[in-house]
Motif scaffolding. Structure first.
Motif, PDB file in Angstrom:
ATOM      1  N   VAL A   1       2.477  14.304  -8.780  1.00 17.96           N
ATOM      2  CA  VAL A   1       2.992  13.185  -9.404  1.00 17.96           C
ATOM      3  C   VAL A   1       1.991  12.131  -9.681  1.00 17.96           C
ATOM      4  CG1 VAL A   1       4.620  11.160  -8.974  1.00 17.96           C
ATOM      5  CG2 VAL A   1       5.384  13.543  -8.284  1.00 17.96           C
ATOM      6  N   LEU A   2       0.953  11.861  -8.800  1.00 17.24           N
ATOM      7  CA  LEU A   2       0.086  10.846  -9.055  1.00 17.24           C
ATOM      8  C   LEU A   2      -1.059  11.258 -10.386  1.00 17.24           C
ATOM      9  CD1 LEU A   2      -0.650   8.268  -7.396  1.00 17.24           C
ATOM     10  CD2 LEU A   2      -2.443   9.660  -6.241  1.00 17.24           C
ATOM     11  N   ALA A   3      -1.097  12.681 -10.233  1.00 17.10           N
ATOM     12  CA  ALA A   3      -1.955  13.226 -11.336  1.00 17.10           C
ATOM     13  C   ALA A   3      -1.275  12.873 -12.882  1.00 17.10           C
ATOM     14  CB  ALA A   3      -2.420  14.822 -11.575  1.00 17.10           C
ATOM     15  N   ARG A   4       0.144  13.028 -12.875  1.00 16.60           N
ATOM     16  CA  ARG A   4       0.748  12.705 -14.110  1.00 16.60           C
ATOM     17  C   ARG A   4       0.734  11.095 -14.441  1.00 16.60           C
ATOM     18  NH1 ARG A   4       6.282  14.700 -15.843  1.00 16.60           N
ATOM     19  NH2 ARG A   4       6.044  12.961 -17.330  1.00 16.60           N
ATOM     20  N   TYR A   5       0.987  10.379 -13.571  1.00  9.71           N
ATOM     21  CA  TYR A   5       0.734   9.112 -13.717  1.00  9.71           C
ATOM     22  C   TYR A   5      -0.484   8.645 -14.170  1.00  9.71           C
ATOM     23  CZ  TYR A   5      -1.351   4.874 -11.223  1.00  9.71           C
ATOM     24  OH  TYR A   5      -2.061   3.848 -10.694  1.00  9.71           O
ATOM     25  N   ARG A   6      -1.776   9.117 -13.462  1.00  8.53           N
ATOM     26  CA  ARG A   6      -3.138   8.771 -14.050  1.00  8.53           C
ATOM     27  C   ARG A   6      -3.350   9.108 -15.479  1.00  8.53           C
ATOM     28  NH1 ARG A   6      -7.067   9.902  -9.241  1.00  8.53           N
ATOM     29  NH2 ARG A   6      -6.782   8.003  -8.466  1.00  8.53           N
TER      30      ARG A   6
ATOM     31  N   VAL B   1       4.515   4.725  -7.630  1.00  7.51           N
ATOM     32  CA  VAL B   1       5.223   4.275  -6.415  1.00  7.51           C
ATOM     33  C   VAL B   1       5.864   5.450  -5.690  1.00  7.51           C
ATOM     34  CG1 VAL B   1       7.256   3.036  -5.779  1.00  7.51           C
ATOM     35  CG2 VAL B   1       5.756   1.926  -7.398  1.00  7.51           C
ATOM     36  N   VAL B   2       6.190   6.561  -6.423  1.00  3.51           N
ATOM     37  CA  VAL B   2       6.930   7.639  -5.955  1.00  3.51           C
ATOM     38  C   VAL B   2       5.649   8.440  -4.948  1.00  3.51           C
ATOM     39  CG1 VAL B   2       7.790  10.028  -6.039  1.00  3.51           C
ATOM     40  CG2 VAL B   2       9.017   8.111  -7.420  1.00  3.51           C
ATOM     41  N   ALA B   3       4.609   8.570  -5.559  1.00  2.00           N
ATOM     42  CA  ALA B   3       3.529   9.402  -4.904  1.00  2.00           C
ATOM     43  C   ALA B   3       3.117   8.606  -3.595  1.00  2.00           C
ATOM     44  CB  ALA B   3       2.261   9.116  -5.802  1.00  2.00           C
ATOM     45  N   SER B   4       3.124   7.246  -3.684  1.00  2.00           N
ATOM     46  CA  SER B   4       2.820   6.433  -2.547  1.00  2.00           C
ATOM     47  C   SER B   4       3.971   6.635  -1.361  1.00  2.00           C
ATOM     48  CB  SER B   4       2.923   5.105  -2.634  1.00  2.00           C
ATOM     49  OG  SER B   4       3.998   4.478  -2.640  1.00  2.00           O
ATOM     50  N   TYR B   5       5.118   6.792  -1.801  1.00  2.58           N
ATOM     51  CA  TYR B   5       6.107   7.341  -0.889  1.00  2.58           C
ATOM     52  C   TYR B   5       5.982   8.568  -0.345  1.00  2.58           C
ATOM     53  CZ  TYR B   5       9.237   3.257  -1.839  1.00  2.58           C
ATOM     54  OH  TYR B   5      10.024   1.987  -2.150  1.00  2.58           O
ATOM     55  N   LEU B   6       5.709   9.495  -0.978  1.00  6.32           N
ATOM     56  CA  LEU B   6       5.788  10.751  -0.424  1.00  6.32           C
ATOM     57  C   LEU B   6       4.499  10.929   0.473  1.00  6.32           C
ATOM     58  CD1 LEU B   6       6.169  12.747  -3.775  1.00  6.32           C
ATOM     59  CD2 LEU B   6       7.439  13.015  -1.467  1.00  6.32           C
TER      60      LEU B   6
ATOM     61  N   ASP C   1      -1.511  -0.628  -6.546  1.00  6.43           N
ATOM     62  CA  ASP C   1      -2.632   0.070  -7.560  1.00  6.43           C
ATOM     63  C   ASP C   1      -1.964   0.557  -8.777  1.00  6.43           C
ATOM     64  OD1 ASP C   1      -4.760  -0.448  -5.912  1.00  6.43           O
ATOM     65  OD2 ASP C   1      -5.070   1.662  -4.983  1.00  6.43           O
ATOM     66  N   ALA C   2      -0.644   0.955  -8.297  1.00  9.12           N
ATOM     67  CA  ALA C   2       0.147   1.910  -9.410  1.00  9.12           C
ATOM     68  C   ALA C   2       0.725   0.483 -10.459  1.00  9.12           C
ATOM     69  CB  ALA C   2       1.326   2.631  -8.874  1.00  9.12           C
ATOM     70  N   LEU C   3       1.205  -0.539  -9.907  1.00 13.85           N
ATOM     71  CA  LEU C   3       1.541  -1.538 -10.579  1.00 13.85           C
ATOM     72  C   LEU C   3       0.681  -2.247 -11.302  1.00 13.85           C
ATOM     73  CD1 LEU C   3       3.939  -3.279  -7.652  1.00 13.85           C
ATOM     74  CD2 LEU C   3       4.713  -1.858  -9.756  1.00 13.85           C
ATOM     75  N   ARG C   4      -0.575  -2.378 -10.762  1.00 15.04           N
ATOM     76  CA  ARG C   4      -1.607  -3.156 -11.408  1.00 15.04           C
ATOM     77  C   ARG C   4      -2.016  -2.182 -12.699  1.00 15.04           C
ATOM     78  NH1 ARG C   4      -4.955  -7.095  -9.399  1.00 15.04           N
ATOM     79  NH2 ARG C   4      -3.539  -8.604  -8.069  1.00 15.04           N
ATOM     80  N   ALA C   5      -2.013  -1.099 -12.474  1.00 18.11           N
ATOM     81  CA  ALA C   5      -2.445  -0.181 -13.525  1.00 18.11           C
ATOM     82  C   ALA C   5      -1.748  -0.532 -14.915  1.00 18.11           C
ATOM     83  CB  ALA C   5      -2.519   1.210 -13.235  1.00 18.11           C
ATOM     84  N   VAL C   6      -0.423  -0.826 -14.622  1.00 11.68           N
ATOM     85  CA  VAL C   6       0.518  -1.069 -16.074  1.00 11.68           C
ATOM     86  C   VAL C   6      -0.152  -1.996 -16.929  1.00 11.68           C
ATOM     87  CG1 VAL C   6       2.692  -2.085 -16.766  1.00 11.68           C
ATOM     88  CG2 VAL C   6       2.346  -0.431 -14.589  1.00 11.68           C
ATOM     89  N   PRO C   7      -0.276  -1.555 -18.195  1.00  5.57           N
ATOM     90  CA  PRO C   7      -1.035  -2.507 -19.143  1.00  5.57           C
ATOM     91  C   PRO C   7      -0.383  -3.951 -19.189  1.00  5.57           C
ATOM     92  CG  PRO C   7      -0.541  -0.174 -20.092  1.00  5.57           C
ATOM     93  CD  PRO C   7       0.128  -0.376 -18.739  1.00  5.57           C
ATOM     94  N   ARG C   8      -0.998  -4.759 -19.337  1.00  6.63           N
ATOM     95  CA  ARG C   8      -0.839  -5.931 -19.531  1.00  6.63           C
ATOM     96  C   ARG C   8       0.175  -6.364 -20.912  1.00  6.63           C
ATOM     97  NH1 ARG C   8      -2.271 -10.889 -17.429  1.00  6.63           N
ATOM     98  NH2 ARG C   8      -1.728 -12.644 -18.943  1.00  6.63           N
TER      99      ARG C   8
END
Lengths: 436, 300
Positions: free
Chosen positions: B291-296, B209-214, B173-180
């Protein structure tokens, strides 16, 4: 894409040749494929091992029999029905609560400062609850539902006098402590029970005599003695020479001979209805279907909230604005526009959450799901077995044969989960329609 | 006029009820914290234990012997060991699979991989416990004879298999959210897919990714049925995964399954262990959420 024209070397480090980068790329693809294949291989291996081990005992009798000490006769009936009861309770409680919470969080963002802080806190909290280990929910369920903080309990809230209320085929009803179960019949069930009534002492009951037996929790024991004294207490002990020791609510011990008792009865926990009826209720719940179901409801509540929020968020704002422009109130918009539009997503999420509840073992283990049970629950207050607990019990036994029975149980559990997920997929495809 | 007023009152009532449902989630948290605090307090006021022993002793012997010892470190060590083994499997393979799914995989392969991962994620943990005990352990014993019947290695590997789909789906999900546009910019400079994936997309999605790890580690720490079946029941301060260990959750299962009296010290000790476990997972999920909130914020 990869056929881009050569570029000048990157400003830092040694120039890297195009070829070495291509090789690296290809190497990485190989690593990727190996890694991705790993999960498919593991899944295949897992399923193959379970089918191989479990095929031997997979018969209709497995679904019809109760657990037994003999592997060949061990069955899943009590566990299957126990799981159905407990999961149904969990779903009925958690799904409406989860959807309600999701609606409040998504559709009614508060404007004033204090409700806004609360709103933010609930959001954070839901995320945290999703990360709480399920065994911790078991501890919560044990205190809140099984024991109800000891509010209705005996002087020592952690200890109840657990008794059996046995109805004999002759119509006689006995309330007594279970001392021992003896013998073993074909199914591995005891052939006789030895029970002890505080006044009349030990008595052996053949299995054939017993119509049914229910666990009850004695809150207080009340004795009337031959000298006219009335003695009331929460804990009871009977020694071999017929002396009864009663611990009163004040903590003092009173000892008197059983022969001096002229009347004895117990006050059980508050109860409504007959223990045999469908609507029997009592507090505290004890290790019952209701306690197990409510505990599982807490486990899956955050999952349902998160899934429902996503589904509600996916409803385009234009729909809401259109309804508002026609003069609909905010609740009306939610009820007639947002909920119908997000229903497939909410249902899918709810079904996935319920299937998580079917597989949960740890909280039920704490709450007190029982494994050696030879009946199907009749009401919410009955003891229960559950599929994952039964599998845990079988898999943990040293005999090789029980491992195979465990695998058979897993096959049934996975089949139930598969059926659930199939329903989720059908729902998703049937109801999902473009919203824009 | 009156009808409208009644309607408005009804709607307020409904919204109030919805709010009450939301408050229930807070009550759940307060309930957990309150119960754990109270029972842990009751454990520590018992004469046989002290707070200092709990945190500084390295012996956990609550059931055996004349003198009981309540030092939590052997249990923490067991948990950390199992979690570490699981992380060695789930974190790298989960991330690489996520990169493959997001950047490389052709649609046909995705159609096989995604459902496989979803099924893995949906399998009850007790099934993984059975797998560890009945399949992984005998297989590992064939490779290395010194592995015991109950061991941290196979339990950890099973936990890793269980957490792998969590890492994969959240990371993807995180990787796909990176803009094209970021990818296309990199391709325009002549980067290969490898360069783009690892040097552009991955850093941009790092917080996800870090969030998913945690979150995966938090799940591993709290995992119960796998370790109860496969890891054994002996609390030891060891880093050798071949032998048996007892985790915090494993100890709780032992107590709640056993015949210990509910007022007894062993029983109370399980609440103190539960409190420690709760704090550990809470910290991990809180950091993960942060971490996830920041990435969002970055990409929405």
């Amino acid at each position: 894409m990869t056929a881009a024209p050569p570029t000048p070397p990157l400003p830092t480090g040694r120039p890297i040749s195009r070829r070495s980068r291509e090789v690296k790329n290809r190497l990485f693809v190989t690593v990727c494929i190996v890694s991705a294949a790993l999960s498919v291989i593991i899944l295949a291996l897992l399923l193959a091992a379970i089918v191989y081990e479990g095929r031997e005992y997979l018969t209709w009798d497995f679904l019809r029999n109760y657990p037994s000490r003999k592997p060949a006769q061990a069955g899943f009936k009590a566990a299957l029905w126990g799981s159905i009861w407990v999961t149904a309770v969990a779903g009925v409680v958690a799904i409406p609560l989860g959807i309600a919470t999701a609606i409040i969080l998504e559709e009614f963002p508060p404007r004033r400062r204090i409700p806004r802080a609360l709103h933010w806190f609930i959001q954070l909290n839901v995320g945290n609850l999703a990360g709480v280990p399920s065994i911790v929910y078991g501890i919560l369920g044990l205190t809140v539902f099984v024991r109800m903080f000891g509010l209705f309990g005996s002087p020592n809230p952690a200890i109840y006098d657990e008794m059996l209320r046995i109805r004999l085929r002759s119509g006689e009803v006995i309330q007594a402590f279970l001392v021992e179960s003896r013998g073993e019949d074909e199914q591995g069930n005891p052939t006789s029970l030895i029970v002890e009534n505080p006044v009349t002492g030990l008595r052996e009951l053949a299995a054939a005599e017993i119509a049914d037996a229910t666990r009850i929790y004695a809150k207080q024991h009340r004795f009337t003695l031959s000298d006219g004294r009335r003695v009331v207490g929460g804990r009871l002990d009977r020694s071999d020479d017929g002396q009864i020791t009663l611990t009163t609510d004040a903590g003092e011990h009173i000892t008197f001979p059983a022969s001096a008792v002229t009347a004895y009865r117990t006050t059980n926990f508050i109860q409504v209805g007959d223990p045999d009826s469908f609507f029997y209720l009592r507090v505290p719940f004890g290790g019952s279907v209701l306690a197990g179901g409510l505990t599982l409801a807490l486990v899956i509540l955050p999952i349902i909230i998160i899934a429902s929020r996503e589904a509600i968020r996916a409803v385009p704002d234009s729909l809401r604005q259109g309804a508002l422009a026609l003069g609909a109130t905010r609740w009306r918009v939610v009820w007639s526009i947002v909920l119908p539009a997000s229903l497939p997503g909410i249902l899918t999420g709810s079904i996935l959450a319920v299937s998580r509840a079917i597989g949960e073992a740890a909280p039920l283990l704490v709450v007190g799901g029982v494994v050696l049970i030879t009946f199907v629950p009749r009401n919410l207050m009955d003891d229960f077995a559950a599929m994952p607990l039964q599998i845990f019990n079988w898999a943990g036994r040293p005999q090789e044969e029980f491992r195979k029975v465990a695998a058979t149980g897993i096959l049934v559990l996975l089949a139930v989960l598969l059926a659930f997920n199939a329903v989720a997929i059908v729902l998703r495809q049937k109801f999902s329609r473009p919203l824009q | 006029m009156l009808r409208r007023r009644i309607q408005r009152g009804l709607e307020r009532l409904i919204i109030g009820l919805l709010g009450a449902a939301a408050v229930l989630t807070i009550l759940t948290t307060l309930g957990i914290i309150g119960i754990l605090l109270e029972e842990t307090r009751r454990f520590f006021i018992m004469p046989e234990v002290s707070v200092a022993e709990f945190f500084f002793s390295t012996r956990w012997e609550p059931l055996l012997g004349e003198e009981k010892h309540f030092g939590i470190w052997p249990l923490v060590c067991g948990t950390v060991l199992v979690t570490a083994v699981s992380a060695c499997l789930a974190l790298p393979f989960g991330l690489i699979t996520a990169i493959y799914l997001s950047e490389y995989a052709p649609a046909r392969l995705r159609a096989v991989l995604k459902p496989a991962l979803e099924i893995l994620a949906g399998i009850p943990t007790v099934v993984y416990g059975y797998f560890a005990l009945a399949v992984l352990t005998p297989a590992l014993q064939r490779i290395d004879g010194s592995i015991e019947t109950y061991n941290a290695l196979s339990a950890g590997l099973a936990v890793g298999i269980m957490t792998l789909p969590i890492v994969t789906s959240l990371s993807e999900d995180a990787l796909r959210a990176v803009p094209r546009s970021l990818r296309e910019g990199a391709y325009a400079t002549g980067a290969t897919k490898f360069d783009v994936s690892l040097k552009v997309v991955l850093p941009a999605a790092l917080s996800g990714v870090v969030a998913s790890y945690l979150l995966a580690i938090a799940r591993a720490v709290g995992e119960t049925m796998i370790v109860a079946l496969a890891a054994g029941g002996l609390a030891r301060l060891t880093l050798d995964p071949r032998g048996q260990v007892q985790t915090m959750t494993g100890y709780m299962v032992q107590i709640f399954l056993g015949d210990t009296t509910s007022g007894g010290i062993e029983y109370r000790s399980s609440y103190a262990v539960a409190a420690a476990l709760f704090v550990m997972t809470l910290v991990l999920t809180l950091i993960g959420q942060f971490v996830l909130a920041r990435y969002r914020e970055e990409y929405e």
